[in-house]
Motif scaffolding. Sequence first.
Motif, PDB file in Angstrom:
ATOM      1  N   TRP A 138      44.510  39.547  38.608  1.00  0.00           N
ATOM      2  CA  TRP A 138      43.304  40.161  39.535  1.00  0.00           C
ATOM      3  C   TRP A 138      41.894  39.329  39.221  1.00  0.00           C
ATOM      4  O   TRP A 138      41.642  38.850  38.319  1.00  0.00           O
ATOM      5  CB  TRP A 138      42.989  41.578  38.944  1.00  0.00           C
ATOM      6  CG  TRP A 138      43.069  41.695  37.467  1.00  0.00           C
ATOM      7  CD1 TRP A 138      43.977  41.979  36.683  1.00  0.00           C
ATOM      8  CD2 TRP A 138      41.874  41.608  36.564  1.00  0.00           C
ATOM      9  NE1 TRP A 138      43.534  42.217  35.420  1.00  0.00           N
ATOM     10  CE2 TRP A 138      42.358  41.894  35.252  1.00  0.00           C
ATOM     11  CE3 TRP A 138      40.522  41.213  36.744  1.00  0.00           C
ATOM     12  CZ2 TRP A 138      41.297  41.907  34.284  1.00  0.00           C
ATOM     13  CZ3 TRP A 138      39.574  41.151  35.807  1.00  0.00           C
ATOM     14  CH2 TRP A 138      40.130  41.363  34.522  1.00  0.00           C
ATOM     15  N   ASN A 190      55.266  34.595  42.449  1.00  0.00           N
ATOM     16  CA  ASN A 190      56.562  34.683  42.237  1.00  0.00           C
ATOM     17  C   ASN A 190      57.242  33.781  41.082  1.00  0.00           C
ATOM     18  O   ASN A 190      56.951  32.608  41.081  1.00  0.00           O
ATOM     19  CB  ASN A 190      57.410  34.439  43.596  1.00  0.00           C
ATOM     20  CG  ASN A 190      57.287  35.213  44.662  1.00  0.00           C
ATOM     21  OD1 ASN A 190      55.954  35.821  44.922  1.00  0.00           O
ATOM     22  ND2 ASN A 190      57.968  35.861  45.448  1.00  0.00           N
ATOM     23  N   ALA A 237      53.294  46.613  37.013  1.00  0.00           N
ATOM     24  CA  ALA A 237      52.703  45.215  37.447  1.00  0.00           C
ATOM     25  C   ALA A 237      53.246  44.212  36.572  1.00  0.00           C
ATOM     26  O   ALA A 237      53.413  42.941  36.888  1.00  0.00           O
ATOM     27  CB  ALA A 237      51.364  45.194  37.315  1.00  0.00           C
ATOM     28  N   PHE A 272      50.739  39.462  38.580  1.00  0.00           N
ATOM     29  CA  PHE A 272      49.788  39.721  39.301  1.00  0.00           C
ATOM     30  C   PHE A 272      48.511  39.373  38.628  1.00  0.00           C
ATOM     31  O   PHE A 272      48.353  39.618  37.267  1.00  0.00           O
ATOM     32  CB  PHE A 272      49.545  41.120  39.736  1.00  0.00           C
ATOM     33  CG  PHE A 272      50.848  41.532  40.699  1.00  0.00           C
ATOM     34  CD1 PHE A 272      50.623  41.439  42.093  1.00  0.00           C
ATOM     35  CD2 PHE A 272      52.005  41.956  40.351  1.00  0.00           C
ATOM     36  CE1 PHE A 272      51.529  41.758  43.062  1.00  0.00           C
ATOM     37  CE2 PHE A 272      52.962  42.264  41.374  1.00  0.00           C
ATOM     38  CZ  PHE A 272      52.828  42.203  42.331  1.00  0.00           C
ATOM     39  N   ASP A 286      43.762  41.095  43.808  1.00  0.00           N
ATOM     40  CA  ASP A 286      44.561  40.322  43.208  1.00  0.00           C
ATOM     41  C   ASP A 286      45.422  39.514  44.045  1.00  0.00           C
ATOM     42  O   ASP A 286      45.272  39.529  45.216  1.00  0.00           O
ATOM     43  CB  ASP A 286      45.429  41.287  42.119  1.00  0.00           C
ATOM     44  CG  ASP A 286      46.628  42.158  43.116  1.00  0.00           C
ATOM     45  OD1 ASP A 286      46.309  42.028  44.365  1.00  0.00           O
ATOM     46  OD2 ASP A 286      47.116  42.936  42.309  1.00  0.00           O
ATOM     47  N   PHE A 287      46.336  38.732  43.483  1.00  0.00           N
ATOM     48  CA  PHE A 287      47.269  38.008  44.013  1.00  0.00           C
ATOM     49  C   PHE A 287      48.411  37.832  43.260  1.00  0.00           C
ATOM     50  O   PHE A 287      48.392  38.131  41.892  1.00  0.00           O
ATOM     51  CB  PHE A 287      46.792  36.415  44.356  1.00  0.00           C
ATOM     52  CG  PHE A 287      46.460  35.689  43.348  1.00  0.00           C
ATOM     53  CD1 PHE A 287      47.554  34.525  42.622  1.00  0.00           C
ATOM     54  CD2 PHE A 287      45.350  35.531  42.499  1.00  0.00           C
ATOM     55  CE1 PHE A 287      47.330  33.680  41.524  1.00  0.00           C
ATOM     56  CE2 PHE A 287      44.974  34.720  41.536  1.00  0.00           C
ATOM     57  CZ  PHE A 287      46.007  33.955  40.930  1.00  0.00           C
ATOM     58  N   SER A 288      49.843  37.714  43.792  1.00  0.00           N
ATOM     59  CA  SER A 288      50.815  37.432  42.999  1.00  0.00           C
ATOM     60  C   SER A 288      51.443  36.038  42.815  1.00  0.00           C
ATOM     61  O   SER A 288      51.217  35.264  43.573  1.00  0.00           O
ATOM     62  CB  SER A 288      51.848  38.459  43.748  1.00  0.00           C
ATOM     63  OG  SER A 288      52.449  37.833  45.255  1.00  0.00           O
ATOM     64  N   GLN A 345      57.732  39.129  40.030  1.00  0.00           N
ATOM     65  CA  GLN A 345      56.209  38.885  40.258  1.00  0.00           C
ATOM     66  C   GLN A 345      55.328  39.054  39.174  1.00  0.00           C
ATOM     67  O   GLN A 345      55.265  40.271  38.393  1.00  0.00           O
ATOM     68  CB  GLN A 345      55.465  39.560  41.515  1.00  0.00           C
ATOM     69  CG  GLN A 345      56.443  39.005  42.666  1.00  0.00           C
ATOM     70  CD  GLN A 345      55.816  39.637  44.022  1.00  0.00           C
ATOM     71  OE1 GLN A 345      55.308  40.987  44.094  1.00  0.00           O
ATOM     72  NE2 GLN A 345      55.549  38.712  44.982  1.00  0.00           N
TER      73      GLN A 345
END
Length: 177
Positions: free
Chosen positions: A65, A119, A49, A63, A115-117, A61
């Motif tokens: 959570w 960039n 991750a 992440f 979660d979300f990423s 990326q």
Amino acid sequence: MKTKLTTVALAAIVASGTAVPASAAIAKAAPTRCHTTDLKAGFATGDDAKPEMGRTGKQTQAFIWFTNKSDRTCTLSGFAGVDMVGAQRTDGTWSLVRSSKRPTKITLRRGDTTDFSINLLPVARSTPQKEKFVPAMFLVTPPNETKHFTLKWPFGGQILKQDGATHPGTYLNPVGQ
């Protein structure tokens, strides 16, 4: 509206002393949105991750959570608000723009995590100071909330400073994506 009418009708039946069949029991209410106080948040730091901050010139990326710590089931839908606070005196705060991805609704039971990423477009340490942003803290606000989490940036590195760009290389994706 249907639930409210059903509740009123059932109350009238009960008040009149008429037996109510089990099939007429009130359905459990749908979960409501998660509030900041329902959640815990953090950066995903496992080996798979971690953003590759040393790989400059190519997107990577990170992440973040959210875990439901409340006793109730709740939902998240949309984009978190993310403000990066810089480590350099000249960095200031950078509010990240959203991707064009469409959000979906995520249901979280107690202990569930989504979660979300984000960039990121890393740059070399040798990049001129005015062209790089050095992240220190992230202020992360769950979708549709006003209170944020303050997360320390654990990965080091620098990001190409594009806080005024229309389509920057650093942006965020919806929760669940």
